[in-house]
Write a protein that holds these residues in place. Sequence first.
Motif, short mmCIF file in Angstrom:
data_model
loop_
_atom_site.label_atom_id
_atom_site.label_comp_id
_atom_site.label_asym_id
_atom_site.label_seq_id
_atom_site.Cartn_x
_atom_site.Cartn_y
_atom_site.Cartn_z
N ILE A 1 56.43 136.14 64.99
CA ILE A 1 56.19 135.02 64.48
C ILE A 1 55.17 134.63 63.79
O ILE A 1 55.54 133.76 62.43
CB ILE A 1 55.76 134.27 65.84
N GLU A 2 54.12 135.43 63.16
CA GLU A 2 52.85 135.42 62.24
C GLU A 2 54.08 135.85 60.94
O GLU A 2 53.20 135.17 59.54
CB GLU A 2 51.71 136.30 62.62
N ASP B 1 55.42 132.37 60.22
CA ASP B 1 54.02 132.01 58.79
C ASP B 1 53.50 132.29 57.61
O ASP B 1 53.46 131.33 56.60
CB ASP B 1 53.23 131.38 60.33
N SER C 1 53.82 138.65 68.80
CA SER C 1 52.78 137.93 67.58
C SER C 1 53.26 137.78 66.43
O SER C 1 53.66 136.97 65.43
CB SER C 1 51.84 138.13 67.77
N ARG D 1 47.15 139.40 61.55
CA ARG D 1 46.97 138.22 61.82
C ARG D 1 47.56 138.53 63.54
O ARG D 1 47.05 137.67 64.93
CB ARG D 1 47.71 137.20 61.96
N ARG E 1 48.29 140.15 67.25
CA ARG E 1 47.68 140.63 69.14
C ARG E 1 48.92 142.24 68.97
O ARG E 1 48.93 143.18 69.51
CB ARG E 1 48.10 140.22 69.62
N GLY E 2 50.35 142.10 68.55
CA GLY E 2 51.32 143.11 69.00
C GLY E 2 52.17 142.79 68.69
O GLY E 2 52.52 142.03 67.28
#
Lengths: 256, 256, 256
Positions: free
Chosen positions: A235-236, A239, A232, A226, A228-229
Motif C-alpha cells: 500500500i505504501e 502512496d 502495508s 514506512r 510494518r511488513g
Amino acid sequence: MRSPLSHLPEIAADVLERLRERRPRVHCLTNAVAQAYTANMLLAAGAIPSMTIARDEIGAFVARADALLINLGTFDAERRAAALKAIAAAQKAGRPWVLDPVFIDRSKPRAAFAKRLAAKAPGAVRLNAAEFEALAGAKPDHGALARHAKKWKSVVGLTGAQDLIHDGARLAGIANGDPLMARVTAMGCAGSALVAAALAVEPDAWSATAAALIVFGFAGEIAAARARGPGSFAIEIIDALAGLDRDTVLARAKVT
Amino acid sequence: MRSPLSHLPEIAADVLERLRERRPRVHCLTNAVAQAYTANMLLAAGAIPSMTIARDEIGAFVARADALLINLGTFDAERRAAALKAIAAAQKAGRPWVLDPVFIDRSKPRAAFAKRLAAKAPGAVRLNAAEFEALAGAKPDHGALARHAKKWKSVVGLTGAQDLIHDGARLAGIANGDPLMARVTAMGCAGSALVAAALAVEPDAWSATAAALIVFGFAGEIAAARARGPGSFAIEIIDALAGLDRDTVLARAKVT
Amino acid sequence: MRSPLSHLPEIAADVLERLRERRPRVHCLTNAVAQAYTANMLLAAGAIPSMTIARDEIGAFVARADALLINLGTFDAERRAAALKAIAAAQKAGRPWVLDPVFIDRSKPRAAFAKRLAAKAPGAVRLNAAEFEALAGAKPDHGALARHAKKWKSVVGLTGAQDLIHDGARLAGIANGDPLMARVTAMGCAGSALVAAALAVEPDAWSATAAALIVFGFAGEIAAARARGPGSFAIEIIDALAGLDRDTVLARAKVT
C-alpha cells in the motif's frame, strides 16, 4: 552530446512530471493476479490503465492507447491470441510495447511463446535473471545483455538486487529498491507497466526504462521505511509513487 | 509416543520456521477473486506461489511445486480441465494437495465436481459448515467429520468460530481467529493456501492442517487488534503473518 | 406524500442499516480487475457477494441472490454469454439488476452489447459522462438523462464531480465524494455494486441509487481525510464504509 548515465536522474524526474501532465493511456494485457495492482500503480504514477484481454476488442483499446504491456503471467489461449492482436495493433499505430515474460523458466510452452514475441522488437523487455536465462539461453552477464538487446532490437531491463538496463550500446545500473519488493505478488509486473508508461512519454527507450526503474525503486525505498511488513508495504509504495516529487528523485537516484 | 494435541503449538511454530527456511513452492488453481490475496498471504508465510490456470502448462508448474491448492471458487471449463490435470500431476510427483470446495452449497454442478475431486484422496479438505454439508450430505458433527475424513482418505479442516481438524482418528479444536476474518473476501481461500504450504513442510497432514490454521488464526488476532475495519484488517493480517515469531505462536495457540 | 429530495439523507441512513441487518446477497458479474475490491466493498457495507462468471452455474447463483450487477469491464465470450443468462435468471426471479457499461466509449462491440442490455430494463444504469454519451448518443444534460431513463425503463446514476440520479421524473444531485476516488482502479465498479446492494433493500430504485451514492461518496470523504495517497485511500474507504453510522450520514449528506 548528452552524457546518458549522469543525466538519468534528471530524465527520471522529467518522466515522472510528463506522466502526471500528459496522463498517457497504457493498455495492459496481463495476468489475473496482477491486474488490479498494476492498474493502481499506473494510476499512482499518473497514467490511465485499461486492462481488457478479450481478443474481440483489444485491438480497439491498443489503437487508442499510448503504450502497451504484454505480460505472460497467465498463459491461456485467450491471452495468447489477444497478445498477437495487441502487438499488431501497437505496431500499426506506432506505439511502444513492453514484454514481461513472467515465469517462463517454469514452463516450456510459455518460454517458446515469449521467444516468438521477443522477435517482434519490443520497446523493452523487463525480466529477472531466471527469465533472462530461459529467454536468451545464457547467463545475464553484461555481454549477454548487450547481445540480446541487439538481437531483440530492444532494451533489456534486468531487475534484481541491482537493476541493469542495456540497449546494446549503453548500460546503466540502478541500485534503488528494497528487498520487500520481492515479497509482494505482481510487484515486478507493476514495474513493467511503469516501463510501458515511461515509453509513452520518453522516446529514448533506454532512458525511459531506466527512468521507470529509478522511480519505482525509489518509491520502494520510501515505502519500506514506512511499512510494518509486506502487506502495508504494498500500500505504501502506491502512496509513495503518487507523492514523489522532482527534487527527491534528483537527490536520491542511485545510478552507476 | 507423541501426544498429538499438546504438541500442536510446537508443531505450528516448527511449520512456520520451515516455511521460511525451505520456501516451498505452492501452486494455486484458485478463483480470480482470490488470486492476488492468496499469493500475498503465501509470500508473507515464506512460501513461493504460482497461480496459472492454463491447462497447457499447469502440469509443468505442479510438477515443479511442493504442494497444490485446488479452489473451486470460479468454476469455468478451463479451470475444471486444469484441476484434473493438476491433481494428476501432483499425484504422479507425490505432492500433497488441498481441496477448497468454495460455495458448493450454492451450485449443484460445482458440488458434483467437488465430490469427484474429494474421491481422489486430497491431503486435506478445508471448508465451512455449509460446504461440508453439501459435500458430505451430513451436518458437521464429530462423527460425520471422522467418517468423511476416512471416506475421503483426507484430513477435514472445518473452519468457523472454532476450527475442527479431523483425520478419522484424531480431532483438534482451534480457537484462534477473529470475526473480521469473515469480512474480507478470499480470507478462507488464503487459509486453504496456507494449509497447502504447511503440507509441503510437514508430512503428517493432520498436524500440518492444524498448524496452518493455528498460525493463520493467530495472525488474525494480531491484525484485529491493530485494524480500524475490514480494509486495514486485510493488510494487517499479511504483516502479522510475516512478523510472527516462534515464541508468540507457542504462547498464544489455543488448542483443545 | 413524501418530498423525495429532502428525504434522501434519511433513506440513505435507512438503506445502510437495512444492508447490515438483512445482509442481502449480491451476485456480481464483473471484470477481473474489479472482482476482489468489489467483493470487499460489499462485505464492508454488510452485503454478501458472490462473483462466479461461469455460464454453467451463474443462473443458480443469481436465483439465490437478492440483486445482480452486470459490469462490462472485461468483455470476453464467457462473460457475454453469462451476462445474458444472469439477467434472464434475475428477471425470472424478480430480482433487481444494475448495468455498469465500463469503458464502452473505447470499444464499439462493447457499446453495442451495452445497448442490447440497456433495452432489458435494468433497475439502474451507473456510468460516467463518456460512457453515457456512448450508450445514449447524447451529452448527459438533464433532458438527455430524463429521456434515457424513460427509454431504458431505468434509473440513470451518472457519476462525476457531482453525481446525478434521474428516473425520468425525479432528479437528485449528490455532492459527496473526493477526487481520490478517480485514482483507484475499480472504484466506480465498486460503487455500482453498492447500488445493486441498495436495490436489494429499497424498492424505489431512484431512492436506492441515490442512497448508495451518498453513502459511497461520504465514505470517500472520510477516507480522504485519513489517507496519505491513493493506496491508503483504497483501504480507508473500506474501513470508513464499514464504520459509518446513521447520525453521520444524516449530518453530512450533500443532496441538491
